[in-house]
Design a protein around this motif. Structure first.
Motif, PDB file in Angstrom:
ATOM      1  N   ILE A 350       2.070  54.408  66.189  1.00 10.44           N
ATOM      2  CA  ILE A 350       2.775  53.437  67.038  1.00 10.44           C
ATOM      3  C   ILE A 350       4.258  53.647  66.796  1.00 10.44           C
ATOM      4  O   ILE A 350       4.711  53.705  65.650  1.00 10.44           O
ATOM      5  N   VAL A 351       5.036  53.762  67.881  1.00  9.48           N
ATOM      6  CA  VAL A 351       6.488  53.889  67.756  1.00  9.48           C
ATOM      7  C   VAL A 351       7.132  52.819  68.607  1.00  9.48           C
ATOM      8  O   VAL A 351       6.749  52.608  69.766  1.00  9.48           O
ATOM      9  N   ALA A 352       8.072  52.090  68.028  1.00  2.46           N
ATOM     10  CA  ALA A 352       8.730  50.977  68.706  1.00  2.46           C
ATOM     11  C   ALA A 352      10.116  50.784  68.117  1.00  2.46           C
ATOM     12  O   ALA A 352      10.389  51.253  66.996  1.00  2.46           O
ATOM     13  N   PRO A 353      10.991  50.087  68.830  1.00  4.61           N
ATOM     14  CA  PRO A 353      12.313  49.822  68.256  1.00  4.61           C
ATOM     15  C   PRO A 353      12.245  49.004  66.972  1.00  4.61           C
ATOM     16  O   PRO A 353      13.038  49.205  66.049  1.00  4.61           O
ATOM     17  N   ASP A 354      11.285  48.071  66.904  1.00  7.42           N
ATOM     18  CA  ASP A 354      11.163  47.213  65.726  1.00  7.42           C
ATOM     19  C   ASP A 354       9.781  46.573  65.732  1.00  7.42           C
ATOM     20  O   ASP A 354       9.023  46.718  66.697  1.00  7.42           O
ATOM     21  N   ALA A 355       9.454  45.858  64.663  1.00 12.24           N
ATOM     22  CA  ALA A 355       8.189  45.141  64.557  1.00 12.24           C
ATOM     23  C   ALA A 355       8.429  43.853  63.789  1.00 12.24           C
ATOM     24  O   ALA A 355       9.174  43.838  62.797  1.00 12.24           O
ATOM     25  N   ASP A 356       7.821  42.748  64.239  1.00 17.00           N
ATOM     26  CA  ASP A 356       8.010  41.485  63.523  1.00 17.00           C
ATOM     27  C   ASP A 356       7.033  41.402  62.353  1.00 17.00           C
ATOM     28  O   ASP A 356       6.156  42.250  62.160  1.00 17.00           O
ATOM     29  N   GLU A 357       7.189  40.344  61.552  1.00 15.76           N
ATOM     30  CA  GLU A 357       6.388  40.207  60.339  1.00 15.76           C
ATOM     31  C   GLU A 357       4.901  40.112  60.651  1.00 15.76           C
ATOM     32  O   GLU A 357       4.054  40.648  59.919  1.00 15.76           O
ATOM     33  N   ALA A 358       4.557  39.416  61.744  1.00 14.42           N
ATOM     34  CA  ALA A 358       3.142  39.285  62.110  1.00 14.42           C
ATOM     35  C   ALA A 358       2.543  40.644  62.457  1.00 14.42           C
ATOM     36  O   ALA A 358       1.390  40.936  62.112  1.00 14.42           O
ATOM     37  N   ALA A 359       3.330  41.483  63.138  1.00 16.14           N
ATOM     38  CA  ALA A 359       2.849  42.819  63.493  1.00 16.14           C
ATOM     39  C   ALA A 359       2.656  43.666  62.240  1.00 16.14           C
ATOM     40  O   ALA A 359       1.652  44.387  62.102  1.00 16.14           O
ATOM     41  N   LEU A 360       3.614  43.600  61.318  1.00 17.07           N
ATOM     42  CA  LEU A 360       3.502  44.371  60.086  1.00 17.07           C
ATOM     43  C   LEU A 360       2.267  43.958  59.297  1.00 17.07           C
ATOM     44  O   LEU A 360       1.553  44.805  58.731  1.00 17.07           O
ATOM     45  N   ALA A 361       1.992  42.657  59.271  1.00 17.70           N
ATOM     46  CA  ALA A 361       0.823  42.168  58.539  1.00 17.70           C
ATOM     47  C   ALA A 361      -0.472  42.626  59.216  1.00 17.70           C
ATOM     48  O   ALA A 361      -1.436  43.009  58.547  1.00 17.70           O
ATOM     49  N   ALA A 362      -0.480  42.607  60.552  1.00 16.27           N
ATOM     50  CA  ALA A 362      -1.682  43.010  61.290  1.00 16.27           C
ATOM     51  C   ALA A 362      -1.999  44.486  61.077  1.00 16.27           C
ATOM     52  O   ALA A 362      -3.168  44.878  60.968  1.00 16.27           O
ATOM     53  N   LEU A 363      -0.961  45.316  61.017  1.00 18.14           N
ATOM     54  CA  LEU A 363      -1.168  46.757  60.889  1.00 18.14           C
ATOM     55  C   LEU A 363      -1.369  47.200  59.445  1.00 18.14           C
ATOM     56  O   LEU A 363      -1.864  48.309  59.204  1.00 18.14           O
ATOM     57  N   ALA A 364      -0.995  46.354  58.495  1.00 18.59           N
ATOM     58  CA  ALA A 364      -1.113  46.726  57.089  1.00 18.59           C
ATOM     59  C   ALA A 364      -2.554  47.023  56.703  1.00 18.59           C
ATOM     60  O   ALA A 364      -2.816  47.772  55.755  1.00 18.59           O
ATOM     61  N   ARG A 365      -3.486  46.446  57.436  1.00 27.72           N
ATOM     62  CA  ARG A 365      -4.914  46.688  57.146  1.00 27.72           C
ATOM     63  C   ARG A 365      -5.338  48.097  57.563  1.00 27.72           C
ATOM     64  O   ARG A 365      -6.368  48.588  57.136  1.00 27.72           O
ATOM     65  N   LYS A 366      -4.559  48.726  58.431  1.00 30.09           N
ATOM     66  CA  LYS A 366      -4.851  50.086  58.886  1.00 30.09           C
ATOM     67  C   LYS A 366      -3.974  51.050  58.092  1.00 30.09           C
ATOM     68  O   LYS A 366      -2.911  51.475  58.547  1.00 30.09           O
TER      69      LYS A 366
END
Length: 544
Positions: A350-366
């Motif tokens: 996934i490439v994006a300008p930025d990610a919020d804390e909720a997104a980082l937490a959701a992806l941390a499992r992957k």
């Protein structure tokens, strides 16, 4: 993803036999003149501790002296003062003679003794920050003043005489040099590796200067075009496991994979990097929140919507099968809701300008999913060069930054497109710019509903896109093909009416294409018979 330190191991194909070079080269006298002071004091202390006399200039000498390290000013060593505002300080025989004099030649040694030239065993130089000065937007005069003259001369001299002299050009090399001092100094293999890195550095420096001067004169394609890059990482393999590969970056600061911060995930592969670049360049085309899903360098789903989450849903609907194992690019901050959706299928990057804390937490499992954050989105209108290698050469061209607006369109059919159709036509044509030729794109409601890429026949591209739309409709359980009522874009003109007829058969009601075929009228007549609208752009977007 950094890997910039020169590899001290010799190339096994290089003959390390030497005229009379010692197994280890002790450092009795060192010349240090650095613009980047990183690691300077550690290097100076180590050299001083092991009995080396340190010669230095200007700011380097002051920094060493202020740290309590004994240092001799170059002017005191040579008996010749710095002149011309420091432009001339090391370009003197007592410096270059000390570097270039061969230790194995009695004639050299006699001449050095006659003229009072002491040998110099180590040169540590890094250059005026020309590239950084240019990147900062500095005036012409400041850029010229930051062209180093003495530094490259010292580097090239030391590298040439590497049998007798060690040359350091990067603070990343200091630790290895310091570690070698207790063992008696550098080996010949070390010195040849350092010499190779030195010539690569001066070549890249000169290439940057040449490119800047060419740009100042407006010469996009100078007679000699030199490319240079810094190795950021060695890759596990290339496109296939039997190929070797590495990732290099240039001085271009365009937001993308080369400048991104990897927030999580395993290392990127050659194909990951290539596909991520394609995806992020494509998503930058759109002003509204947009998502691009790429597989093997081709978009398999593109959409823009009021929210990034809605754009993901629409992009995925185009081809949910191909999206498996794909690359996802966003032109807005990744939020938690969208991250949860993307993580619901297997995604490589996934490439994006930025990610919020909720997104980082959701992806941390992957743990294996790579997340790249670029800080911003590239401007698709900014010019630049793209390069492709050939056997024995390479092709260079300006970046495809062409952009079609409503006022550029020419309606060629009896029926004109509606405003909603015009929006979709422009959207589809922007997508076509990033799909391998021959490309045919079907779109509806700001989203692709069928993509045909890379076929030898435009008819085949139109039919494949339509068939994939039918497959997607069956997967989604939405009934008929998604192309019914859509618009279609072709990256280049239809050479015959059969391509246009295939688009009509798929259910498209409006078409955008460059025009310019000798059979344009046949294609226009076919569109009029079908009752669809068609517009010409006058610009094509081949992508090979």
């Amino acid at each position: 993803m950094t890997d910039t330190q020169p590899d001290p191991r010799p190339d096994p194909q290089i003959d390390l036999s030497s005229r009379s070079a010692p197994a280890r080269l002790a450092i009795r006298r060192a010349l240090i003149s650095v613009s980047d002071k990183t690691g300077l004091l550690d290097l100076g202390r180590a050299l001083s501790t092991h009995g080396a006399e340190i010669l230095s200039t200007g700011g380097s000498a002051r920094a060493l002296r202020d740290a309590g390290i004994a240092v001799t000013e170059i002017a005191d060593h040579t008996g010749f003062p710095e002149i011309l505002d420091g432009r001339v300080k090391t370009l003197v025989p007592k410096v270059h003679g000390g570097i270039l004099g061969r230790r194995d030649l009695p004639t050299h040694q006699a001449q050095m003794a006659e003229h009072g030239i002491a040998p110099i065993d180590l040169v540590a130089v890094n250059l005026y920050p020309f590239e950084a000065t240019v990147a900062s937007g500095a005036p012409f005069a400041d850029c010229v003043e930051n062209i180093d003259i003495g530094g490259p001369a010292l580097i090239r001299a030391a590298a040439k005489n590497h049998d007798d002299v060690t040359i350091l050009t990067d603070p990343a090399q200091y630790d290895a040099l310091i570690a070698a001092l207790p063992d008696g100094g550098t080996t010949l293999a070390d010195r040849r590796a350092y010499a190779a890195a030195a010539y690569a550095r001066t070549a890249a420096y000169d290439a940057a200067i040449a490119a800047w001067f060419a740009g100042q004169s407006g010469d996009t394609f100078p007679q000699r075009l030199t490319l240079s890059g810094v190795r950021q990482s060695r890759l596990r393999y290339g496109e296939n496991p039997h190929q070797q590969a590495a990732f290099y970056t240039t001085s271009e600061t365009r937001p993308g994979v080369a400048t991104a911060r990897q927030a999580q995930g395993k290392s990127l592969s050659y194909n990951n990097l290539n596909d991520t670049d394609a995806a992020f360049e494509a998503v930058a085309e759109f002003g509204r929140p947009a998502v691009v899903i790429v597989k093997h360098a081709n978009p398999c789903g593109v959409a823009e919507a009021e929210t990034i989450s809605a754009a993901w849903d629409a992009a995925l609907a185009c081809d949910p099968v191909s999206a498996f194992g794909g690359i996802v690019a966003l032109n807005r901050t990744l939020n938690g809701e969208t991250a949860e959706k993307i993580a619901g299928i297997f995604t490589e990057v996934i490439v994006a300008p930025d990610a919020d804390e909720a997104a980082l937490a959701a992806l941390a499992r992957k743990k294996n999913l790579r997340l790249l954050l670029t800080g911003s989105v590239p401007d698709p209108s900014v010019p630049g060069l793209t390069v492709r290698s050939l056997a024995g050469g390479f092709l260079a061209q300006t970046r495809d930054n062409g952009r079609i607006r409503r006022e550029d369109l020419r309606v060629v059919t009896r029926r004109a497109p509606t405003d909603a159709e015009l929006d979709d036509l422009l959207f589809a044509f922007r997508v076509a710019k990033h799909v391998k030729s021959n490309a045919v794109i079907y779109a509806r409601g700001g989203a692709t509903v069928g993509i045909g890429a890379g076929q030898m026949s435009r008819v085949d591209s139109a039919r494949i896109a339509a068939r994939k739309s039918e497959d997607a409709a069956r997967t989604l359980g939405t009934g008929p093909a998604l192309t019914i009522g859509s618009v279609a874009a072709s990256d280049a003109f239809f050479p015959f009416a059969d391509g246009l007829e295939s688009v009509v058969a798929a259910g498209a009601v409006a078409v955008i294409q460059p025009g310019g075929s000798i059979r344009d009228q046949d294609v226009i007549d076919a569109a009029d018979r079908a009752g669809i609208a068609m517009v010409f752009t006058g610009m094509r977007h081949f992508r090979h």
